[in-house]
Design a protein around this motif. Sequence first.
Motif, PDB file in Angstrom:
ATOM      1  N   LEU A 158       1.459  -1.166   0.028  1.00 20.46           N
ATOM      2  CA  LEU A 158      -0.430   0.063  -0.007  1.00 20.46           C
ATOM      3  C   LEU A 158       0.908   1.558  -0.330  1.00 20.46           C
ATOM      4  O   LEU A 158       0.551   2.176  -0.692  1.00 20.46           O
ATOM      5  N   GLY A 169      -1.982   3.015  -1.341  1.00 19.58           N
ATOM      6  CA  GLY A 169      -3.208   2.303  -0.539  1.00 19.58           C
ATOM      7  C   GLY A 169      -4.174   3.907  -0.710  1.00 19.58           C
ATOM      8  O   GLY A 169      -5.809   3.823  -0.417  1.00 19.58           O
ATOM      9  N   PRO A 179      -8.844   0.166   1.803  1.00 19.43           N
ATOM     10  CA  PRO A 179      -7.228  -0.962   1.553  1.00 19.43           C
ATOM     11  C   PRO A 179      -6.287  -1.664   3.515  1.00 19.43           C
ATOM     12  O   PRO A 179      -6.452  -2.660   2.600  1.00 19.43           O
TER      13      PRO A 179
END
Length: 426
Positions: A158, A169, A179
């Motif tokens: 992420l 993310g 996420p």
Amino acid sequence: MTTRIDLNRLAPEPGRLSRRLDELAAFHDPEHPGWSREVFSEPYRASRAWVRAQMTEAGLETVVDPAGNIIGRLPGKDPSAPALVTGSHTDTVRQGGRFDGIVGVLGGIEVAQRLRETGTRLERDLLVVDFLGEEANEFGISCIGSRSIAGILAPEHLERTDGTGTRLGDAMERFGLAPQAALSSGWRTKDVHAYVELHVEQGPLLERSGHGIGVVSAIAGIDRLLVHFAGQTGHSGTTPMEDRHDALVSAAAAVLTVERAGCGAPVHGVATLGSIDSSPRSMGVITDQARLWAEIRSIDGNWLRATQKQIVGEIAAEAQQRGVDVDFEWLTDQDPVPTHELVQDVIAEAAGGLGLGWKAVPSGAGHDAAHLARLGPMGMVFVPSAGGRSHCPEELTEVADIARGAHVLAATLVGLDGREQPASIQ
Ligand code: HGY
Ligand code: MN
Ligand code: MN
């Protein structure tokens, strides 16, 4: 006593497949030639609602998970039993085609719709999944959705950024996804009885051999390489050739080293150059910085490891002769993954039972299936690609071939439905 299912009644409707292929192709970025529906793009966002609506029309119950995977469910007799799973992806590369991944999602929807329309009730649920973001992207992490389902999407993924510095993310959040939740929404192995994916071959083997069905033997591993060359700038007119440390020339030599490494592999193995950049980019100045991106792929992990060593050794030796420093960064996108023998056998039996010739073929392309293999016995059904072309506007697979592939997928899922799950899932 399970009633014998008449597999011919499950034949897909080519007209409906063709309509859906055309409707999905309409979601693309007209700025680029071919079909561009990249992950997180507006055309991709619009297409997600369309895909979910097709699943609903086919009679599936649908959910979207935190990673953006669209999951359609056709209830089986025993909803507590591990499910049969099929699916693929509908994102494309930039200037891509209309079939890569798409055939597996629309083929899966068609199979589920035919099961429902013929009143064919499987012992267990059938899940059809459109996995989010399978293609390599600017964040450098492919198969976002299937990694989440396989439980291997990690926090550091992420944090990967794209060319604008946006975190993966953040891009997922802007797309309406969750996420953080996607990091812990992996399925359990006991959730999956087997996973079978229909996909276009994206290569020439089936067309060349005249087979309409491919039984995939293994999915290639992918290792990506970034080489950094550091030399010395100087005047291009006054510096004698023997005194130079030209980073760009070392990078150019490395281009041919990588290509040579991919030629003549004893098993499936290829090497591809991605791009090269250098600085200062001005005539009159000798280049002191260069970077080279490359990729090697093979279904044989030993070939990958040996080829990595060969490439590093040859590039380092050449650069040293030139007095250029060199630094290597390898990133394994995925390891080679064999398909499960039981699933291979059931696909072959299904094709034979439908009177279709088949051939065992490796997959040089990566797939969501490589990650689903962590959850249950995995297999893939290939259909031919015209001219072996893919990841380009010329990508083409005939609807009749897709329909045959979907019919084999249906017969394979029926065949697996009635079988015990093998002791080892890989
Ligand atoms: O890159 C691949 O092999 C796949 O098409 N994503
Ligand atoms: Mn694909
Ligand atoms: Mn692809």
